[in-house]
Design an enzyme around this catalytic site. Structure first.
Site, mmCIF file in Angstrom:
data_model
loop_
_atom_site.group_PDB
_atom_site.id
_atom_site.type_symbol
_atom_site.label_atom_id
_atom_site.label_comp_id
_atom_site.label_asym_id
_atom_site.label_seq_id
_atom_site.Cartn_x
_atom_site.Cartn_y
_atom_site.Cartn_z
ATOM 1 C CD GLU A 1 -2.778 1.348 2.418
ATOM 2 O OE1 GLU A 1 -2.570 0.630 3.414
ATOM 3 O OE2 GLU A 1 -3.705 2.156 2.368
ATOM 4 C CE LYS B 1 -6.041 -0.145 1.648
ATOM 5 N NZ LYS B 1 -6.685 -0.766 2.805
HETATM 6 P P1 13P Z 1 -9.266 4.217 4.146
HETATM 7 O O1 13P Z 1 -10.133 3.510 3.147
HETATM 8 O O2 13P Z 1 -10.040 4.811 5.300
HETATM 9 O O3 13P Z 1 -8.323 5.172 3.513
HETATM 10 O O4 13P Z 1 -8.392 3.106 4.848
HETATM 11 C C1 13P Z 1 -7.757 2.175 4.063
HETATM 12 C C2 13P Z 1 -6.551 1.697 4.746
HETATM 13 O O5 13P Z 1 -6.442 0.542 5.047
HETATM 14 C C3 13P Z 1 -5.461 2.651 5.012
HETATM 15 O O6 13P Z 1 -4.308 1.953 5.351
#
Ligand code: 13P
Length: 334
Positions: A175, A217
Site C-alpha cells: 500500500e 492497494k
Molecule cells: P481508508 O479507506 O479509510 O483510507 O483506509 C484504508 C486503509 O487501510 C489505510 O491503510
C-alpha cells in the site's frame, strides 16, 4: 511461474471487496471519538464484532484486514475473530507495519517502521489464522516533497516486506498511499503516483517478489482535498485507470483501492466508474479491481451505531447496504 497457493489466496482476497478493519489503537480512538465513544479493547471488540457478524457480510466481503489487538479477540460466543471470518469463507488478514515516522530534515516525508522481527511476527499471525498482510507507506505532496529519498526508501521497504511475507506463505498487500491532504493539483497527484508506483514495482522485481502473489492497494488520482478544482467522477476514474494501465504489471493478482478520506458514496462511485470504463476497454490491466476501504465502508455504520447496543442491528444493515454497493462497484454494476 508463481507459487500456486499464494496466487490462489490473493485471488480469493480480491474476489469481492476487502474490509480494512485494521485501525491502530490510535486511529480507532480517533474514529470512535467522532461518535463520542471512548476506545477500549472491549469497545473496539464490540464494534468489530458488529461488523464481522453482520448478516450476509460474506456475500460482499472476501477479506478483512485485522489489527494486532483484533486478531487475538473473540466474539461473545468465544470464537476467535479469524476463525469466525474464515468460517464464512472470508479471508483474514493482518496489518503488520508499525506506522509511519518522519525522515528527519525532510519536512513531510516519512518511512514506515516494522521490518525488524517481521518474519517472526508473520509466523505468529499465520498461526492465528492470517493469510494475507498489509504494509502502508505514506507520501505527502508538498512543494518539496515527497523527496526521491522517501520514494526510494519506501519502495525498498515495501519490496522487502513483500518478499518476507511470501517467504512465510502470506500474501502481501502493498500500500503506497499518496495522501489527499493539501491543495495540490490533480495533475501533480497523477505524476507523483506514477513515479511512486513505478519505483515500487522496480524494487519489487529487483527483490524477486512474485508479483502474481501480490495485491496492490493504491490511491485514486484526485486533486488535494483543499483544492477547489475537483475533477468529476468520470475524469477521476479514467485517469486512475490510465495510471494503473501504465504502471501495474499484468501479473499482479489484484488491485484494491483505499478510500483515503473520500465519502462512502464518492469512493463507491469512483470504483464503479473505473470498472465500467475498464469493462469497455479491449486492453487493460487484467486483474480484479476492487476496494479495500476503511472509512468508506465504515463511516455510515459508525454513525448509525453511535456506541449503543440498541443500534447494533440497524448499524449492521447500514454496513451491509454499503458493502453491497462497493461489491457491485467492483464489478462496474452499480
Ligand atoms: P481508508 O479507506 O479509510 O483510507 O483506509 C484504508 C486503509 O487501510 C489505510 O491503510
Amino acid at each position: 511461474m508463481g507459487n500456486g497457493s499464494l496466487i490462489h489466496t490473493a485471488k480469493k482476497v480480491v474476489g469481492k471487496a476487502i474490509l480494512a478493519a485494521d485501525e491502530s489503537t490510535e486511529t480507532i480512538r480517533k474514529r470512535l471519538a467522532t461518535i463520542g465513544v471512548d476506545s477500549t479493547p472491549e469497545i473496539n471488540r464490540q464494534y468489530r464484532q458488529l461488523l464481522f457478524t453482520a448478516t450476509g457480510i460474506e456475500k460482499y466481503i472476501s477479506g478483512v484486514i485485522l489489527y494486532d489487538e483484533t486478531i487475538r479477540q473473540t466474539s461473545d460466543d468465544g470464537i476467535p475473530f479469524p476463525k469466525l471470518l474464515s468460517g464464512k469463507g472470508i479471508v483474514p488478514g493482518i496489518k503488520v507495519d508499525k506506522g509511519a515516522v518522519k525522515i528527519p530534515g525532510k519536512n513531510s516525508d516519512t518511512f514506515t517502521q516494522g521490518l525488524d522481527g517481521l518474519g517472526k511476527r508473520l509466523t505468529e499471525y499465520k498461526e492465528l489464522g492470517a493469510c494475507f498482510a498489509k504494509w502502508r507507506a505514506v507520501y505527502t505532496i508538498a512543494d518539496d516533497g515527497p523527496s526521491l529519498i522517501a520514494i526510494e526508501r519506501n519502495a525498498h521497504d515495501l519490496a522487502l516486506y513483500a518478499l518476507i511475507c511470501q517467504d512465510v506463505g502470506i500474501v502481501p498487500i502493498i500500500e503506497p498511499e499518496v495522501l489527499m491532504d493539501g491543495d495540490h493539483s490533480f495533475e501533480k497527484n497523477k505524476q507523483l503516483t506514477i513515479k511512486i508506483l513505478t519505483a515500487v514495482f522496480v524494487q519489487a522485481r529487483k527483490y524477486s517478489v512474485d508479483l502474481s502473489g501480490v495485491i496492490l492497494k493504491p490511491n485514486m488520482i484526485t486533486a488535494g482535498k483543499n483544492n477547489s478544482r475537483q475533477k468529476n467522477i468520470g475524469t477521476v476514474a479514467e485517469t486512475t485507470l490510465q495510471v494503473l494501465n501504465k504502471v501495474v504489471p499484468a501479473e499482479v493478482a489484484g488491485v484494491a483501492f483505499l478510500s483515503g478520506g473520500q465519502s462512502p458514496p464518492l469512493a463507491t462511485d469512483h470504483l464503479n466508474m473505473i470498472n465500467k470504463i475498464r469493462n469497455r476497454l479491449k486492453k487493460s490491466y487484467p486483474g480484479k479491481i476492487t476496494a479495500s476501504y476503511g472509512r468508506a465502508l465504515q463511516g455510515e455504520t459508525l454513525e448509525a451505531w453511535a456506541g449503543k447496543k440498541e443500534n447494533v442491528t440497524k448499524a449492521q444493515r447500514v454496513f451491509i447496504s454499503r458493502a453491497e454497493k462497493v461489491y457491485k462497484a467492483g464489478l462496474g454494476q452499480l
